[in-house]
Design a protein around this motif. Sequence first.
Motif, PDB file in Angstrom:
ATOM      1  N   PRO A  42      59.946-115.501  73.230  1.00 52.39           N
ATOM      2  CA  PRO A  42      58.592-115.457  72.648  1.00 52.39           C
ATOM      3  C   PRO A  42      58.603-114.855  71.246  1.00 52.39           C
ATOM      4  O   PRO A  42      59.465-114.036  70.915  1.00 52.39           O
ATOM      5  CB  PRO A  42      57.819-114.566  73.630  1.00 52.39           C
ATOM      6  N   GLU A  43      57.641-115.252  70.423  1.00 55.80           N
ATOM      7  CA  GLU A  43      57.526-114.710  69.073  1.00 55.80           C
ATOM      8  C   GLU A  43      56.635-113.468  69.067  1.00 55.80           C
ATOM      9  O   GLU A  43      55.760-113.314  69.917  1.00 55.80           O
ATOM     10  CB  GLU A  43      56.954-115.766  68.132  1.00 55.80           C
ATOM     11  N   ILE A  44      56.896-112.592  68.120  1.00 57.05           N
ATOM     12  CA  ILE A  44      56.038-111.419  67.927  1.00 57.05           C
ATOM     13  C   ILE A  44      54.915-111.822  66.979  1.00 57.05           C
ATOM     14  O   ILE A  44      55.155-112.117  65.810  1.00 57.05           O
ATOM     15  CB  ILE A  44      56.832-110.235  67.354  1.00 57.05           C
ATOM     16  N   LYS A  45      53.706-111.829  67.485  1.00 59.88           N
ATOM     17  CA  LYS A  45      52.560-112.267  66.677  1.00 59.88           C
ATOM     18  C   LYS A  45      51.894-111.063  66.015  1.00 59.88           C
ATOM     19  O   LYS A  45      51.696-110.019  66.636  1.00 59.88           O
ATOM     20  CB  LYS A  45      51.566-113.014  67.558  1.00 59.88           C
ATOM     21  N   GLY A  46      51.542-111.210  64.783  1.00 61.82           N
ATOM     22  CA  GLY A  46      50.886-110.123  64.063  1.00 61.82           C
ATOM     23  C   GLY A  46      51.876-109.068  63.622  1.00 61.82           C
ATOM     24  O   GLY A  46      53.074-109.336  63.452  1.00 61.82           O
ATOM     25  N   GLU A  47      51.378-107.851  63.465  1.00 61.17           N
ATOM     26  CA  GLU A  47      52.223-106.760  62.998  1.00 61.17           C
ATOM     27  C   GLU A  47      53.214-106.346  64.084  1.00 61.17           C
ATOM     28  O   GLU A  47      52.874-106.233  65.251  1.00 61.17           O
ATOM     29  CB  GLU A  47      51.362-105.547  62.607  1.00 61.17           C
ATOM     30  N   TYR A  48      54.450-106.118  63.646  1.00 60.30           N
ATOM     31  CA  TYR A  48      55.475-105.692  64.587  1.00 60.30           C
ATOM     32  C   TYR A  48      55.169-104.272  65.076  1.00 60.30           C
ATOM     33  O   TYR A  48      54.797-103.404  64.274  1.00 60.30           O
ATOM     34  CB  TYR A  48      56.852-105.698  63.924  1.00 60.30           C
ATOM     35  N   PRO A  49      55.311-103.988  66.381  1.00 62.02           N
ATOM     36  CA  PRO A  49      55.079-102.627  66.871  1.00 62.02           C
ATOM     37  C   PRO A  49      56.135-101.668  66.322  1.00 62.02           C
ATOM     38  O   PRO A  49      57.284-102.067  66.095  1.00 62.02           O
ATOM     39  CB  PRO A  49      55.196-102.773  68.386  1.00 62.02           C
ATOM     40  N   PHE A  50      55.739-100.424  66.096  1.00 60.90           N
ATOM     41  CA  PHE A  50      56.671 -99.423  65.592  1.00 60.90           C
ATOM     42  C   PHE A  50      57.554 -98.953  66.748  1.00 60.90           C
ATOM     43  O   PHE A  50      57.063 -98.558  67.801  1.00 60.90           O
ATOM     44  CB  PHE A  50      55.923 -98.244  64.984  1.00 60.90           C
ATOM     45  N   VAL A  51      58.869 -99.009  66.537  1.00 56.70           N
ATOM     46  CA  VAL A  51      59.833 -98.692  67.584  1.00 56.70           C
ATOM     47  C   VAL A  51      60.660 -97.470  67.195  1.00 56.70           C
ATOM     48  O   VAL A  51      61.109 -97.347  66.050  1.00 56.70           O
ATOM     49  CB  VAL A  51      60.791 -99.877  67.846  1.00 56.70           C
ATOM     50  N   THR A  52      60.840 -96.568  68.148  1.00 59.79           N
ATOM     51  CA  THR A  52      61.785 -95.460  67.977  1.00 59.79           C
ATOM     52  C   THR A  52      63.053 -95.792  68.743  1.00 59.79           C
ATOM     53  O   THR A  52      63.015 -96.025  69.950  1.00 59.79           O
ATOM     54  CB  THR A  52      61.217 -94.137  68.512  1.00 59.79           C
ATOM     55  N   ILE A  53      64.173 -95.838  68.025  1.00 62.32           N
ATOM     56  CA  ILE A  53      65.479 -96.025  68.669  1.00 62.32           C
ATOM     57  C   ILE A  53      66.136 -94.659  68.808  1.00 62.32           C
ATOM     58  O   ILE A  53      66.321 -93.955  67.813  1.00 62.32           O
ATOM     59  CB  ILE A  53      66.383 -96.952  67.840  1.00 62.32           C
ATOM     60  N   MET A  54      66.483 -94.292  70.022  1.00 62.14           N
ATOM     61  CA  MET A  54      67.130 -93.001  70.247  1.00 62.14           C
ATOM     62  C   MET A  54      68.589 -93.206  70.672  1.00 62.14           C
ATOM     63  O   MET A  54      68.892 -94.071  71.497  1.00 62.14           O
ATOM     64  CB  MET A  54      66.382 -92.189  71.304  1.00 62.14           C
ATOM     65  N   VAL A  55      69.458 -92.372  70.092  1.00 65.43           N
ATOM     66  CA  VAL A  55      70.887 -92.441  70.383  1.00 65.43           C
ATOM     67  C   VAL A  55      71.389 -91.041  70.743  1.00 65.43           C
ATOM     68  O   VAL A  55      71.590 -90.205  69.860  1.00 65.43           O
ATOM     69  CB  VAL A  55      71.691 -92.972  69.173  1.00 65.43           C
ATOM     70  N   PRO A  56      71.557 -90.730  72.014  1.00 62.94           N
ATOM     71  CA  PRO A  56      72.126 -89.440  72.393  1.00 62.94           C
ATOM     72  C   PRO A  56      73.635 -89.449  72.152  1.00 62.94           C
ATOM     73  O   PRO A  56      74.321 -90.421  72.496  1.00 62.94           O
ATOM     74  CB  PRO A  56      71.805 -89.338  73.896  1.00 62.94           C
ATOM     75  N   ALA A  57      74.169 -88.405  71.533  1.00 61.25           N
ATOM     76  CA  ALA A  57      75.590 -88.404  71.167  1.00 61.25           C
ATOM     77  C   ALA A  57      76.183 -87.010  71.317  1.00 61.25           C
ATOM     78  O   ALA A  57      75.655 -86.046  70.763  1.00 61.25           O
ATOM     79  CB  ALA A  57      75.754 -88.895  69.734  1.00 61.25           C
ATOM     80  N   TYR A 156      64.464-109.401  70.275  1.00 59.59           N
ATOM     81  CA  TYR A 156      64.304-110.138  71.527  1.00 59.59           C
ATOM     82  C   TYR A 156      63.650-109.269  72.604  1.00 59.59           C
ATOM     83  O   TYR A 156      62.780-109.721  73.343  1.00 59.59           O
ATOM     84  CB  TYR A 156      65.664-110.628  72.032  1.00 59.59           C
ATOM     85  N   LEU A 157      64.079-108.012  72.679  1.00 56.86           N
ATOM     86  CA  LEU A 157      63.521-107.098  73.681  1.00 56.86           C
ATOM     87  C   LEU A 157      62.041-106.830  73.427  1.00 56.86           C
ATOM     88  O   LEU A 157      61.208-106.896  74.337  1.00 56.86           O
ATOM     89  CB  LEU A 157      64.297-105.774  73.674  1.00 56.86           C
ATOM     90  N   VAL A 158      61.718-106.527  72.177  1.00 58.37           N
ATOM     91  CA  VAL A 158      60.337-106.211  71.810  1.00 58.37           C
ATOM     92  C   VAL A 158      59.431-107.425  72.030  1.00 58.37           C
ATOM     93  O   VAL A 158      58.307-107.296  72.537  1.00 58.37           O
ATOM     94  CB  VAL A 158      60.263-105.729  70.348  1.00 58.37           C
ATOM     95  N   ALA A 159      59.921-108.609  71.658  1.00 58.97           N
ATOM     96  CA  ALA A 159      59.121-109.828  71.799  1.00 58.97           C
ATOM     97  C   ALA A 159      58.726-110.068  73.250  1.00 58.97           C
ATOM     98  O   ALA A 159      57.582-110.433  73.547  1.00 58.97           O
ATOM     99  CB  ALA A 159      59.899-111.026  71.258  1.00 58.97           C
ATOM    100  N   GLU A 160      59.653-109.849  74.159  1.00 57.86           N
ATOM    101  CA  GLU A 160      59.343-110.036  75.579  1.00 57.86           C
ATOM    102  C   GLU A 160      58.299-109.029  76.046  1.00 57.86           C
ATOM    103  O   GLU A 160      57.358-109.373  76.770  1.00 57.86           O
ATOM    104  CB  GLU A 160      60.622-109.878  76.425  1.00 57.86           C
ATOM    105  N   LEU A 161      58.440-107.788  75.584  1.00 56.71           N
ATOM    106  CA  LEU A 161      57.557-106.716  76.053  1.00 56.71           C
ATOM    107  C   LEU A 161      56.123-106.888  75.549  1.00 56.71           C
ATOM    108  O   LEU A 161      55.163-106.747  76.319  1.00 56.71           O
ATOM    109  CB  LEU A 161      58.111-105.356  75.609  1.00 56.71           C
ATOM    110  N   VAL A 162      55.973-107.210  74.279  1.00 59.59           N
ATOM    111  CA  VAL A 162      54.613-107.289  73.706  1.00 59.59           C
ATOM    112  C   VAL A 162      53.863-108.541  74.166  1.00 59.59           C
ATOM    113  O   VAL A 162      52.647-108.608  74.039  1.00 59.59           O
ATOM    114  CB  VAL A 162      54.651-107.241  72.163  1.00 59.59           C
TER     115      VAL A 162
END
Length: 416
Positions: A42-57, A156-162
Motif C-alpha cells: 500500500p502507498e502512504i497517502k498524505g504526510e508521512y507519519p513521524f517515526v522514531t527508530i530505536m537501536v539498543p546497543a 513498507y512497514l509504515v505503509a502497511e500500518l497506516v
Amino acid sequence: MTISDVLMVIAVFCIWSLLLVNVTLIIAGYLYYIRTENEAVPEIKGEYPFVTIMVPAHNEAVVIGKTVESLLALDYPHERYEIIVINDNSSDNSADLLANIQSKYAGRNLIIINTDQVTGGKGKSNALNIGFARSGGELIAIYDADNTPERMALKYLVAELVNDSTLGAVIGKFRTRNRDASLLTRFINIETLSFQWMAQAGRWKLFKLCTIPGTNYVMRRSIVESVGGWDVKALAEDTEISFQIYLLGYRIKFQPKSVTWEQEPQTVKVWFRQRTRWAKGNIYVIVKNIPMLFKRSAGKIRFDILYYLSIYFLLLISLITSDTLLVLHAMGYVHTTIAGLSSFLWLLAIVLFVVGIFVTLTTEKGEMSLSNLCIILLMYVSYCQLWMVVAANGLFTYLKDVLFKREAKWYKTERF
C-alpha cells in the motif's frame, strides 16, 4: 502393552502432532509468499507519519557504525524520522564512534544516549524504555545493533500500518548477512527462512497472528504507552510485547518485502548462549501468560500460548523420551514392541522435515541448491538435536532463577 510401549506411543503421537502443525504452517506460509510476491505494498497517502527508530546497543563497536549509516540511508523522508541509539553502558569505543557519526550527519535527527552502570546495563527492555522516554514519533521502529535494513524496509512497514487501523504492529523479516561464514551460519540461515519466516507467514495466513521478532518492526506509540513500556524482566521482550498488543485488540501483520540483514553467531558457544537466552525468555512469557488460556478476552492468542507450551515443554519431553527408549531398546535394557514402527515414523519425519524446508527455500533467490539440500540433511542430525539441549538448558536455568530468586541476565551476542 508394556509401559515403554505406552510411553513410546504417547511420545510419537505428540511429535507427529506438532510436526503436522508445522507442515500446515509451511504450506500456508508458502501460499502467502506466492500471493504477496505479485501484490503491491500500500502507498502512504498524505504526510508521512513521524517515526522514531530505536537501536539498543551494548559494546557494539564492531557493527554499530554500519547499522547507523544504513538507517540514515533509508528511503523515507529524512525530516520525518529520528534515530535514537541507546549506547547502553558500553565499555568499548562505541561512544566515540557514534559521536563521530553524529558530527558527520549534524543536520539529521540522530540522538545518542550514553547510559552508565547505574541507569543502564540492565538489558534490552530497559534500554528501549530509556530511548522511548526521549522519543517523539507517533510510530516506533526497532532495529538491533547489527542490522543493515534495505532502503525500502521502513517505508513498507509504515505503509502497511497506516493503511489498516486494526494493526498494532507490522513486522518485516531478517536475513543472514554472514550466511557463508561457517557451517553454523548456513544452518541458521535455513532455520531463519523456514522455522521463523515461513512459520510467521503461515500463522498470518491461517490465524492473522504473528510474533514480533525483536528487530525490523514498527508499532504504534499509543500501544507502548498503554502497556507501560517493555517488561524489564522479559529476556524475550519481543514475544512479551506481542502478547500485549493482541490483548489490546490489535493484530500484528507480516510483510516479507521489508528486509533487514543481520549478523548471526559464528561459533557454537555464542549461538548456545544466545539461544538459551531466547528459550529462557520465551518460557518466562509462557508462564506469565498461561492464565490467558482461561480468559475469553485472550481470543486467538491462545494458539500462540499453546504453540509455545508445545514447543518448549511437550515436544522437548517427547523427543527426549522417544530417543531414550530407542537407545535403551537397542542396548537391550528395555523392550518395546513398536520400536520398528517408531523407527519408520522417525525416518518418515526426516523426509517431511527435509522436503518441507527445501520447499520454503524456493521463495528466496539463490537458496534452492543441491548444497543446501545436503545442509538440511546434516542439519537434522546435528543442529536440530542441539536445539533440544538448548531448550532443556533454558528451562533448567529459568527454574534456577525462579528457585533462587535471581535476576535474569541479558547476555549480549558477540559480534564478528
